[in-house]
Motif scaffolding. Structure first.
Motif, PDB file in Angstrom:
ATOM      1  N   ARG A   1      38.322  15.932   3.539  1.00  0.00           N
ATOM      2  CA  ARG A   1      37.111  15.119   3.665  1.00  0.00           C
ATOM      3  C   ARG A   1      36.830  14.352   2.370  1.00  0.00           C
ATOM      4  O   ARG A   1      36.430  13.191   2.391  1.00  0.00           O
ATOM      5  CB  ARG A   1      35.918  16.012   4.010  1.00  0.00           C
ATOM      6  CG  ARG A   1      34.622  15.231   4.245  1.00  0.00           C
ATOM      7  CD  ARG A   1      33.567  16.116   4.839  1.00  0.00           C
ATOM      8  NE  ARG A   1      33.295  17.281   4.016  1.00  0.00           N
ATOM      9  CZ  ARG A   1      32.077  17.807   3.863  1.00  0.00           C
ATOM     10  NH1 ARG A   1      31.053  17.258   4.479  1.00  0.00           N
ATOM     11  NH2 ARG A   1      31.886  18.861   3.124  1.00  0.00           N
TER      12      ARG A   1
ATOM     13  N   GLN B   1      30.994   5.871   8.466  1.00  0.00           N
ATOM     14  CA  GLN B   1      30.972   5.091   7.241  1.00  0.00           C
ATOM     15  C   GLN B   1      32.293   5.118   6.486  1.00  0.00           C
ATOM     16  O   GLN B   1      32.547   4.270   5.628  1.00  0.00           O
ATOM     17  CB  GLN B   1      29.848   5.567   6.323  1.00  0.00           C
ATOM     18  CG  GLN B   1      30.033   6.977   5.763  1.00  0.00           C
ATOM     19  CD  GLN B   1      28.824   7.414   4.948  1.00  0.00           C
ATOM     20  OE1 GLN B   1      28.057   8.281   5.385  1.00  0.00           O
ATOM     21  NE2 GLN B   1      28.646   6.837   3.784  1.00  0.00           N
ATOM     22  N   TYR B   2      33.168   6.077   6.829  1.00  0.00           N
ATOM     23  CA  TYR B   2      34.469   6.145   6.177  1.00  0.00           C
ATOM     24  C   TYR B   2      35.610   5.727   7.101  1.00  0.00           C
ATOM     25  O   TYR B   2      36.781   5.981   6.815  1.00  0.00           O
ATOM     26  CB  TYR B   2      34.711   7.563   5.648  1.00  0.00           C
ATOM     27  CG  TYR B   2      33.636   7.998   4.689  1.00  0.00           C
ATOM     28  CD1 TYR B   2      33.443   7.350   3.468  1.00  0.00           C
ATOM     29  CD2 TYR B   2      32.756   9.031   5.020  1.00  0.00           C
ATOM     30  CE1 TYR B   2      32.434   7.725   2.600  1.00  0.00           C
ATOM     31  CE2 TYR B   2      31.742   9.414   4.155  1.00  0.00           C
ATOM     32  CZ  TYR B   2      31.594   8.760   2.950  1.00  0.00           C
ATOM     33  OH  TYR B   2      30.583   9.126   2.088  1.00  0.00           O
TER      34      TYR B   2
ATOM     35  N   HIS C   1      39.168   7.212  -0.115  1.00  0.00           N
ATOM     36  CA  HIS C   1      39.964   6.122   0.438  1.00  0.00           C
ATOM     37  C   HIS C   1      39.116   4.861   0.623  1.00  0.00           C
ATOM     38  O   HIS C   1      39.597   3.743   0.461  1.00  0.00           O
ATOM     39  CB  HIS C   1      40.571   6.542   1.776  1.00  0.00           C
ATOM     40  CG  HIS C   1      41.401   5.484   2.443  1.00  0.00           C
ATOM     41  ND1 HIS C   1      42.750   5.339   2.200  1.00  0.00           N
ATOM     42  CD2 HIS C   1      41.082   4.519   3.341  1.00  0.00           C
ATOM     43  CE1 HIS C   1      43.217   4.332   2.909  1.00  0.00           C
ATOM     44  NE2 HIS C   1      42.221   3.831   3.629  1.00  0.00           N
ATOM     45  N   VAL C   2      37.858   5.056   0.971  1.00  0.00           N
ATOM     46  CA  VAL C   2      36.948   3.924   1.196  1.00  0.00           C
ATOM     47  C   VAL C   2      36.199   3.545  -0.078  1.00  0.00           C
ATOM     48  O   VAL C   2      35.972   2.366  -0.354  1.00  0.00           O
ATOM     49  CB  VAL C   2      35.961   4.263   2.331  1.00  0.00           C
ATOM     50  CG1 VAL C   2      34.879   3.201   2.444  1.00  0.00           C
ATOM     51  CG2 VAL C   2      36.712   4.400   3.654  1.00  0.00           C
ATOM     52  N   GLN C   3      35.833   4.525  -0.873  1.00  0.00           N
ATOM     53  CA  GLN C   3      34.949   4.268  -2.008  1.00  0.00           C
ATOM     54  C   GLN C   3      35.676   3.879  -3.292  1.00  0.00           C
ATOM     55  O   GLN C   3      35.110   3.190  -4.142  1.00  0.00           O
ATOM     56  CB  GLN C   3      34.101   5.520  -2.281  1.00  0.00           C
ATOM     57  CG  GLN C   3      33.124   5.857  -1.161  1.00  0.00           C
ATOM     58  CD  GLN C   3      32.390   7.162  -1.415  1.00  0.00           C
ATOM     59  OE1 GLN C   3      32.880   8.041  -2.129  1.00  0.00           O
ATOM     60  NE2 GLN C   3      31.214   7.308  -0.824  1.00  0.00           N
TER      61      GLN C   3
ATOM     62  N   THR D   1      27.342  11.393   3.076  1.00  0.00           N
ATOM     63  CA  THR D   1      27.432  11.506   1.623  1.00  0.00           C
ATOM     64  C   THR D   1      26.569  12.624   1.082  1.00  0.00           C
ATOM     65  O   THR D   1      26.647  12.967  -0.078  1.00  0.00           O
ATOM     66  CB  THR D   1      26.993  10.195   0.966  1.00  0.00           C
ATOM     67  OG1 THR D   1      25.669   9.876   1.398  1.00  0.00           O
ATOM     68  CG2 THR D   1      27.928   9.067   1.357  1.00  0.00           C
TER      69      THR D   1
ATOM     70  N   ARG E   1      37.086   9.737  11.254  1.00  0.00           N
ATOM     71  CA  ARG E   1      37.786   8.655  10.572  1.00  0.00           C
ATOM     72  C   ARG E   1      38.791   7.975  11.502  1.00  0.00           C
ATOM     73  O   ARG E   1      39.055   6.776  11.405  1.00  0.00           O
ATOM     74  CB  ARG E   1      38.528   9.208   9.361  1.00  0.00           C
ATOM     75  CG  ARG E   1      39.283   8.144   8.555  1.00  0.00           C
ATOM     76  CD  ARG E   1      40.292   8.783   7.638  1.00  0.00           C
ATOM     77  NE  ARG E   1      40.843   7.826   6.699  1.00  0.00           N
ATOM     78  CZ  ARG E   1      42.142   7.570   6.581  1.00  0.00           C
ATOM     79  NH1 ARG E   1      43.009   8.189   7.345  1.00  0.00           N
ATOM     80  NH2 ARG E   1      42.571   6.704   5.676  1.00  0.00           N
TER      81      ARG E   1
ATOM     82  N   ARG F   1      36.733  10.115   1.889  1.00  0.00           N
ATOM     83  CA  ARG F   1      35.683   9.336   1.228  1.00  0.00           C
ATOM     84  C   ARG F   1      36.256   8.467   0.118  1.00  0.00           C
ATOM     85  O   ARG F   1      35.905   7.297  -0.031  1.00  0.00           O
ATOM     86  CB  ARG F   1      34.620  10.278   0.669  1.00  0.00           C
ATOM     87  CG  ARG F   1      33.819  10.976   1.746  1.00  0.00           C
ATOM     88  CD  ARG F   1      32.886  12.020   1.148  1.00  0.00           C
ATOM     89  NE  ARG F   1      32.039  12.607   2.178  1.00  0.00           N
ATOM     90  CZ  ARG F   1      31.203  13.599   1.971  1.00  0.00           C
ATOM     91  NH1 ARG F   1      31.095  14.131   0.763  1.00  0.00           N
ATOM     92  NH2 ARG F   1      30.459  14.079   2.955  1.00  0.00           N
TER      93      ARG F   1
END
Length: 596
Positions: A230, A137-138, A236-238, A173, A130, A234
């Motif tokens: 972890r 992706q994150y 934080h982005v999603q 994911t 990150r 995830r």
């Protein structure tokens, strides 16, 4: 970052300077037992008052020591600094070693994040990616992650792999429950998760470095290497309603409760499942009080338990009080005025920079404004850091010499520039407005007009990190007590030489990969080579000599006006027990107790 509380005792400590020192292998071994189940539980609430509120509670989103004071209570690192020292000890890792370019760590089992999930090696993989991998992706974006990402981890790590657990878990994911290896590659290196089938993560990490890098173990102990969840990464982005900047999830001694931004108060509660020492109080409250004297009076009246950001006058208020004591130690810091060569053309001439160094009366700033709580600086590192050059003296106050150099450079009629400064006190500059006014007065004597642009600390950091300043006050409190944390972090552009323009010793702010902590935009080839060589040198005496040469170049080329190295001062209420100023990674509020 700026980092946090700082002091020193370290000629001997830095035998491990940079995590390797005299040998190519450094290891730490400890009992892997959990936190002491019989530890005494205290109670009560501790209020910590400082000069400015936080801007974020995400350790990957900041270079500010104000932010780190809070995040250090919430997050842990794989390796830690010993309490109130600068040497290393185990943290979330119970064993660690570095042999050449290979770092091996065994992780502590049974540790849980504040969200109840168990800490495993896969959390560090996600944390690393990150922070350093734009293809992850994150990854939260270039404008979000701080400049610490590259110089702490990204520039050095070739790969991170996990193993020895009972499950293979990709940091994506999906979860791979079968046999084999899952590998994720990004722009900065490779992250790999290994194992067999099952539902748990692993507890070993192997980090391969691109080259020998002496300070790496110390970098793992820096706040910027704090291990994030972890799952939280995830989210934080999603999840649009969740951000780690306002919803921190760590393994630390305290858990986040709320942040009253209007009143600049952050409330943390005791983590009952903490794996380490303490905490011995139920609650910690961080509050901001802009005035040094008001903060001191608040301490004395019982409205605060610990205060920092203390200037000369407020230190006397605390010293003379019966309800509190002044605690002090010499800090590992530097305060300076940086000249932005990329945006202000006169600063590109060394004679102009040296003229300003001669014109600014740093001795008066230290003795009259800071009144003995600091010493004059002559180079980027303070006296007790490895590689300090004792043969360099501070620039004397010499207006006639300054005028001569300005004439030689073609600026005999002077010029006008902006000096950006923060309003609130910092350890390395407890009276920034008064210091700026002194600089303005000094430079007017040699025909230079200074326009002071003052702003709160968090907007100021954004302003300078974007290179909008002509010149600025700044400073640095060490993250790891290694000279690399000053020289490379603050004065190396961290771009390859082929990206530099021939014949100039400065670099544009829009250069790909440019280190925005180099607020002078300085790019001196000889200095860069010396600091790079020192990074890969494990022998302590040879490293010291390289840094002495680098210090001489920095002094002579004068990208900064070197102002001061300040003492660390804290005001502590009488009811507070076991508080000490931490050289690095403080304040250590998990160790504090209150008289009942």
């Amino acid at each position: 970052m700026s980092s946090n509380d700082t002091s020193v005792s370290r000629r001997s400590v830095l035998k491990a300077a940079g995590g390797a020192a005299a040998s190519a292998s450094v290891a730490g071994y400890v009992d892997t037992g959990s936190a002491d189940a019989t530890r005494q539980q205290g109670g009560g609430s501790v209020t910590y008052a400082r000069g400015n509120d936080s801007g974020t509670l995400d350790p990957q989103n900041t270079t500010s020591g104000e932010d780190v004071k809070v995040t250090n209570q919430l997050y842990d690192t794989l390796i830690e600094f010993k309490p109130n020292q600068t040497s290393l000890r185990e943290g979330l890792a119970t064993q660690y070693s570095m042999d050449g370019t290979t770092v091996n760590l065994t992780l502590r089992e049974g540790v849980t994040f504040h969200n109840g999930e168990e800490f495993t090696a896969e959390d560090f993989v996600a944390t690393y990616r990150r922070f350093t991998d734009p293809d992850y992706q994150y990854y939260p974006g270039d404008s979000y992650v701080s400049a610490y990402g590259p110089f702490t981890l990204g520039n050095w790590v070739e790969s991170v792999s996990t193993g020895g657990g009972s499950a293979a878990m990709q940091d994506q994911t999906t979860t791979d429950g079968g046999q084999g290896t899952a590998t994720a590659e990004g722009g900065q290196g490779t992250a790999t998760a290994q194992g067999g089938g099952g539902g748990q993560g692993s507890y070993t990490l192997t980090i391969e470095l691109k080259e020998t890098y002496a300070p790496f173990l110390r970098n793992l102990a820096m706040f910027a290497s704090s291990v994030l969840s972890r799952t939280a990464i995830r989210r934080h982005v999603q999840d649009d309603n969740f951000s780690l900047s306002t919803n921190p999830v760590g393994t630390g001694a305290f858990r986040f409760e709320n942040w009253d931004t209007g009143n600049q108060r952050i409330r943390l509660s005791r983590n009952p499942d903490y794996w380490g020492e303490g905490p011995y109080v139920d609650e910690v409250v961080f509050t901001a009080i802009g005035s040094n004297n008001t903060r001191a009076q608040t301490l004395i009246s019982g409205g605060a338990d610990i205060i920092d950001g203390i200037g000369a006058q407020s230190s006397q208020i605390v010293r003379n009080a019966s309800a509190a004591e002044l605690v002090e130690t010499q800090g590992i810091n530097i305060g300076y005025l940086a000249m932005n060569m990329a945006t202000f053309e006169p600063f590109r001439d060394r004679r102009v920079r040296r003229a300003i160094s001669y014109a600014v009366n740093t001795e008066a700033i230290v003795n009259t404004i800071f009144q003995g709580i600091a010493t004059q600086a002559s180079q980027p590192i303070p006296e007790k850091v490895l590689g300090y050059n004792e043969n360099i003296d501070p620039y004397p106050h010499d207006p006639e010499k300054a005028k001569q150099l300005l004439d030689e450079a073609g600026y005999g009629n002077g010029f006008e520039f902006e000096l950006a400064t923060f309003q609130n006190p910092r350890t390395y500059n407890p009276s920034p407005i008064q210091a700026a006014q002194t600089v303005k007065s000094n430079l007017s004597e040699v025909g230079i007009t200074v326009n002071i642009n003052q702003m709160p600390f968090n907007p100021f950091l954004t302003y300078t990190e974007q290179g909008k300043h002509d010149a600025c006050f700044l400073g640095w409190m060490t993250d790891n007590a290694d000279p690399d944390n000053f020289y490379y972090a603050l004065l190396h552009p961290q771009v390859s030489e082929d990206k530099l323009t021939q014949g100039q010793d400065w670099v544009s702010w829009d250069t790909e990969g440019f280190n925005t902590l180099d607020v002078a935009a300085w790019a001196n080839r000889e200095f860069m080579k010396l600091t790079e060589q020192a990074q890969s040198t494990l022998q302590r005496s040879k490293r010291a000599e390289l840094y002495k040469q680098a210090g001489q170049i920095a002094h002579d080329e004068a990208p900064w006006v070197f102002i001061d190295h300040a003492k660390e001062l804290r005001g502590v209420a009488n009811r507070v027990q076991d508080f000490q100023i931490a050289p690095i990674s403080g304040p250590l509020l998990n160790r504090v107790k209150l008289q009942q």
